[in-house]
Design a protein around this motif. Structure first.
Motif, PDB file in Angstrom:
ATOM      1  N   ALA A 111      31.713  12.358 -12.309  1.00  0.00           N
ATOM      2  CA  ALA A 111      30.492  13.151 -12.165  1.00  0.00           C
ATOM      3  C   ALA A 111      30.567  14.422 -13.007  1.00  0.00           C
ATOM      4  O   ALA A 111      29.595  14.800 -13.667  1.00  0.00           O
ATOM      5  N   GLN A 112      31.716  15.059 -13.007  1.00  0.00           N
ATOM      6  CA  GLN A 112      31.871  16.275 -13.807  1.00  0.00           C
ATOM      7  C   GLN A 112      31.738  15.979 -15.295  1.00  0.00           C
ATOM      8  O   GLN A 112      31.124  16.752 -16.027  1.00  0.00           O
ATOM      9  N   SER A 113      32.254  14.846 -15.732  1.00  0.00           N
ATOM     10  CA  SER A 113      32.118  14.509 -17.153  1.00  0.00           C
ATOM     11  C   SER A 113      30.682  14.120 -17.502  1.00  0.00           C
ATOM     12  O   SER A 113      30.303  14.128 -18.669  1.00  0.00           O
ATOM     13  N   ALA A 114      29.862  13.830 -16.474  1.00  0.00           N
ATOM     14  CA  ALA A 114      28.443  13.520 -16.686  1.00  0.00           C
ATOM     15  C   ALA A 114      27.578  14.775 -16.598  1.00  0.00           C
ATOM     16  O   ALA A 114      26.355  14.689 -16.660  1.00  0.00           O
ATOM     17  N   GLY A 115      28.203  15.949 -16.421  1.00  0.00           N
ATOM     18  CA  GLY A 115      27.435  17.190 -16.387  1.00  0.00           C
ATOM     19  C   GLY A 115      27.184  17.746 -15.004  1.00  0.00           C
ATOM     20  O   GLY A 115      26.476  18.744 -14.851  1.00  0.00           O
ATOM     21  N   PHE A 116      27.739  17.121 -13.970  1.00  0.00           N
ATOM     22  CA  PHE A 116      27.586  17.627 -12.607  1.00  0.00           C
ATOM     23  C   PHE A 116      28.687  18.650 -12.352  1.00  0.00           C
ATOM     24  O   PHE A 116      29.758  18.589 -12.938  1.00  0.00           O
ATOM     25  N   ARG A 117      28.429  19.599 -11.459  1.00  0.00           N
ATOM     26  CA  ARG A 117      29.453  20.561 -11.081  1.00  0.00           C
ATOM     27  C   ARG A 117      29.667  20.495  -9.574  1.00  0.00           C
ATOM     28  O   ARG A 117      28.727  20.302  -8.813  1.00  0.00           O
ATOM     29  N   TYR A 118      30.928  20.651  -9.171  1.00  0.00           N
ATOM     30  CA  TYR A 118      31.273  20.624  -7.754  1.00  0.00           C
ATOM     31  C   TYR A 118      30.670  21.848  -7.067  1.00  0.00           C
ATOM     32  O   TYR A 118      30.717  22.957  -7.584  1.00  0.00           O
ATOM     33  N   VAL A 119      30.109  21.624  -5.851  1.00  0.00           N
ATOM     34  CA  VAL A 119      29.510  22.722  -5.091  1.00  0.00           C
ATOM     35  C   VAL A 119      30.236  22.937  -3.771  1.00  0.00           C
ATOM     36  O   VAL A 119      30.702  24.025  -3.485  1.00  0.00           O
ATOM     37  N   THR A 120      30.342  21.890  -2.944  1.00  0.00           N
ATOM     38  CA  THR A 120      30.941  22.068  -1.622  1.00  0.00           C
ATOM     39  C   THR A 120      31.282  20.716  -1.006  1.00  0.00           C
ATOM     40  O   THR A 120      30.837  19.676  -1.484  1.00  0.00           O
ATOM     41  N   ASP A 121      32.058  20.760   0.065  1.00  0.00           N
ATOM     42  CA  ASP A 121      32.316  19.577   0.885  1.00  0.00           C
ATOM     43  C   ASP A 121      31.461  19.678   2.139  1.00  0.00           C
ATOM     44  O   ASP A 121      31.251  20.781   2.665  1.00  0.00           O
ATOM     45  N   VAL A 122      30.954  18.547   2.615  1.00  0.00           N
ATOM     46  CA  VAL A 122      30.141  18.505   3.832  1.00  0.00           C
ATOM     47  C   VAL A 122      30.646  17.389   4.735  1.00  0.00           C
ATOM     48  O   VAL A 122      31.237  16.419   4.275  1.00  0.00           O
ATOM     49  N   ASP A 123      30.388  17.549   6.017  1.00  0.00           N
ATOM     50  CA  ASP A 123      30.777  16.553   7.021  1.00  0.00           C
ATOM     51  C   ASP A 123      29.509  16.013   7.657  1.00  0.00           C
ATOM     52  O   ASP A 123      28.761  16.762   8.285  1.00  0.00           O
ATOM     53  N   LEU A 124      29.251  14.724   7.474  1.00  0.00           N
ATOM     54  CA  LEU A 124      28.064  14.100   8.054  1.00  0.00           C
ATOM     55  C   LEU A 124      28.330  13.505   9.435  1.00  0.00           C
ATOM     56  O   LEU A 124      27.469  12.843   9.990  1.00  0.00           O
ATOM     57  N   GLY A 125      29.506  13.731   9.962  1.00  0.00           N
ATOM     58  CA  GLY A 125      29.858  13.172  11.262  1.00  0.00           C
ATOM     59  C   GLY A 125      30.629  11.877  11.117  1.00  0.00           C
ATOM     60  O   GLY A 125      31.693  11.725  11.686  1.00  0.00           O
ATOM     61  N   ARG A 126      30.120  10.952  10.346  1.00  0.00           N
ATOM     62  CA  ARG A 126      30.797   9.668  10.151  1.00  0.00           C
ATOM     63  C   ARG A 126      31.492   9.572   8.794  1.00  0.00           C
ATOM     64  O   ARG A 126      32.217   8.633   8.531  1.00  0.00           O
ATOM     65  N   GLU A 127      31.233  10.574   7.930  1.00  0.00           N
ATOM     66  CA  GLU A 127      31.903  10.616   6.631  1.00  0.00           C
ATOM     67  C   GLU A 127      31.895  12.037   6.089  1.00  0.00           C
ATOM     68  O   GLU A 127      31.014  12.830   6.395  1.00  0.00           O
ATOM     69  N   GLU A 128      32.918  12.337   5.283  1.00  0.00           N
ATOM     70  CA  GLU A 128      33.002  13.626   4.609  1.00  0.00           C
ATOM     71  C   GLU A 128      32.740  13.404   3.133  1.00  0.00           C
ATOM     72  O   GLU A 128      33.262  12.458   2.537  1.00  0.00           O
ATOM     73  N   LEU A 129      31.922  14.272   2.552  1.00  0.00           N
ATOM     74  CA  LEU A 129      31.504  14.110   1.170  1.00  0.00           C
ATOM     75  C   LEU A 129      31.718  15.387   0.367  1.00  0.00           C
ATOM     76  O   LEU A 129      31.629  16.489   0.911  1.00  0.00           O
ATOM     77  N   SER A 130      31.975  15.228  -0.914  1.00  0.00           N
ATOM     78  CA  SER A 130      32.001  16.337  -1.863  1.00  0.00           C
ATOM     79  C   SER A 130      30.687  16.283  -2.633  1.00  0.00           C
ATOM     80  O   SER A 130      30.369  15.262  -3.237  1.00  0.00           O
ATOM     81  N   LEU A 131      29.913  17.367  -2.575  1.00  0.00           N
ATOM     82  CA  LEU A 131      28.624  17.415  -3.258  1.00  0.00           C
ATOM     83  C   LEU A 131      28.782  18.024  -4.642  1.00  0.00           C
ATOM     84  O   LEU A 131      29.396  19.078  -4.810  1.00  0.00           O
ATOM     85  N   LEU A 132      28.219  17.340  -5.618  1.00  0.00           N
ATOM     86  CA  LEU A 132      28.185  17.821  -6.990  1.00  0.00           C
ATOM     87  C   LEU A 132      26.728  17.850  -7.420  1.00  0.00           C
ATOM     88  O   LEU A 132      25.937  16.999  -6.979  1.00  0.00           O
ATOM     89  N   VAL A 133      26.342  18.814  -8.240  1.00  0.00           N
ATOM     90  CA  VAL A 133      24.950  18.922  -8.658  1.00  0.00           C
ATOM     91  C   VAL A 133      24.830  19.022 -10.170  1.00  0.00           C
ATOM     92  O   VAL A 133      25.707  19.555 -10.847  1.00  0.00           O
TER      93      VAL A 133
END
Length: 152
Positions: A111-133
């Motif tokens: 994702a970073q090589s596609a131009g996205f940048r890391y923003v934060t990690d979130v917990d959806l309850g059933r999974e944890e995700l790293s958000l990139l924008v």
């Protein structure tokens, strides 16, 4: 509650063929083929989808989701094409979000090589995700004239 516009129809670059599988008002599920592989992709307005409570989502923010395994180079090319397609279809979209499984360094790197940048990690309850924008230039542009009040 904000009014969430319908998800736009996306036209990926010619290296990819996108066939609609299912469509809702705020979401499109596509089968994308290219680079010698077939990939299931979901594109959804963040304010109407699974990320709506994870950050202050704007009405036009879009999540691009790749379901299933995808080689890193292919994922990077696909995310770049999806971001370009969202930008072209909805120029008012402020954020294109990609959520990688927390700890999935391969997806984050792609994702970073596609131009996205890391923003934060979130917990959806059933999974944890790293958000990139990925954000268009008009969102990230800054005025370096610190002696002038913007809009004055």
């Amino acid at each position: 509650m904000i009014t969430v516009p319908a998800a736009p129809d996306l036209h990926l670059d010619p290296r990819w063929e996108a066939v609609p599988v299912r469509r809702g008002r705020h979401m499109s599920h596509l089968r994308v083929t290219g680079h010698g592989t077939g990939i299931d992709v979901r594109v959804e307005r963040c304010a109407a989808g699974r990320l709506r409570h994870t950050y202050p989502a704007g009405a036009r923010d879009m999540e691009v989701r790749v379901d299933g395994p995808c080689p890193r180079e292919t994922l990077a090319a696909l995310l770049r094409s999806l971001a370009d397609a969202v930008d072209a279809a909805d120029p008012s979209c402020r954020r294109i979000v990609f959520a990688a499984a927390s700890g999935d360094r391969g997806s984050v790197t792609a994702a970073q090589s596609a131009g996205f940048r890391y923003v934060t990690d979130v917990d959806l309850g059933r999974e944890e995700l790293s958000l990139l924008v990925a954000e268009p230039a008009w969102v990230t542009r800054t005025d370096i004239d610190l002696d002038r009040v913007p809009g004055s």
